[in-house]
Design a protein around this motif. Structure first.
Motif, short mmCIF file in Angstrom:
data_model
loop_
_atom_site.label_atom_id
_atom_site.label_comp_id
_atom_site.label_asym_id
_atom_site.label_seq_id
_atom_site.Cartn_x
_atom_site.Cartn_y
_atom_site.Cartn_z
N ASP A 38 52.78 37.45 56.71
CA ASP A 38 52.46 36.39 55.44
C ASP A 38 51.00 36.49 55.76
N VAL A 115 65.88 36.39 55.55
CA VAL A 115 65.20 35.59 54.63
C VAL A 115 64.71 34.78 55.51
N THR A 116 64.81 34.01 56.23
CA THR A 116 63.67 32.86 57.15
C THR A 116 63.61 33.73 57.74
N PRO A 117 62.21 32.32 58.51
CA PRO A 117 61.19 33.11 59.54
C PRO A 117 61.93 32.96 61.01
N TYR A 120 62.29 38.65 62.79
CA TYR A 120 63.33 40.08 61.85
C TYR A 120 63.43 41.36 62.57
N ALA A 144 66.87 41.03 51.33
CA ALA A 144 66.76 39.71 52.08
C ALA A 144 65.36 39.68 52.15
N ARG A 145 64.81 40.94 52.78
CA ARG A 145 63.45 40.70 52.57
C ARG A 145 62.66 41.08 51.50
N SER A 147 63.25 39.44 48.24
CA SER A 147 63.98 38.30 48.92
C SER A 147 62.66 36.85 48.74
N ARG A 148 62.63 37.15 50.31
CA ARG A 148 61.67 36.34 51.56
C ARG A 148 60.36 36.79 50.92
#
Length: 192
Positions: A38, A115-117, A120, A144-145, A147-148
């Motif tokens: 990010d 999906v959470t911080p 991973y 998951a990825r 979507s994130r």
């Protein structure tokens, strides 16, 4: 100092090779590296909004490939490399809890946590060590990825200019919030 770092990242985000650096960070973050992609994805999307979906898809794909590498570390090389990474992050207790969660919830746990911080890499190594079916792992990781990173892309698509204005106006507040999210993610895999 914070302003110069922000300006430096903004300059890096428009370089020709920025996409390669972002991809490398995204790949590495899914298997062994602590820095989330990010940090580069958001400034790159803000600097070149027309490439937002290209960058997002590339970042998610690199994360998926890095996740497969992390899975392989857990599946084939846990005793030599996987355990070293878990020990490096002092995540032994979390690793054991994640194993229990994989046994109880399997793919749903991977999707939810992916999906959470939280880092991973811990999920990918644990999934490999737990011998979660590779096809199931890849399908859950895709959900998951993508979507994130799509959540970030949608926010940037609709609020990109406002996000950039907020970041530039309230850089210390934004940095503090991002730091809280990252630290919270790290602590969540320590205590969850």
């Amino acid at each position: 100092m914070l302003r110069s770092l922000y300006n430096r990242i903004q300059r890096l985000s428009v370089r020709r090779d920025a996409v390669w650096w972002m991809s490398a960070v995204s790949f590495a973050e899914s298997s062994f590296f602590p820095l989330p992609p990010d940090v580069m994805l958001i400034p790159m999307c803000l600097a070149q909004p027309k490439k937002l979906w290209f960058y997002t898809n590339l970042c998610a794909l690199a994360s998926l490939l890095g996740g497969v590498f992390g899975y392989a570390l857990g599946f084939y090389l846990f005793e030599s490399l996987g355990r070293l990474i878990i020990d490096l992050y002092d995540a032994q207790d979390s690793f054991l809890r994640f194993q229990e969660m994989f046994a109880a919830y399997g793919p749903w746990f991977l999707i939810l946590k992916g999906v959470t911080p939280i880092p991973y890499k811990l999920l990918t190594i644990t999934a490999g060590f737990a011998h979660l079916d590779l096809t199931v792992f890849v399908l859950c990781s895709i959900i998951a990825r993508f979507s994130r990173f799509y959540m970030i892309a949608v926010l940037l698509h609709f609020y990109g200019e406002q996000v950039q204005a907020i970041i530039e106006k309230r850089l210390m507040l934004v940095t503090t919030l991002l730091l809280v999210v990252v630290v919270g993610g790290l602590l969540s895999f320590k205590f969850v």
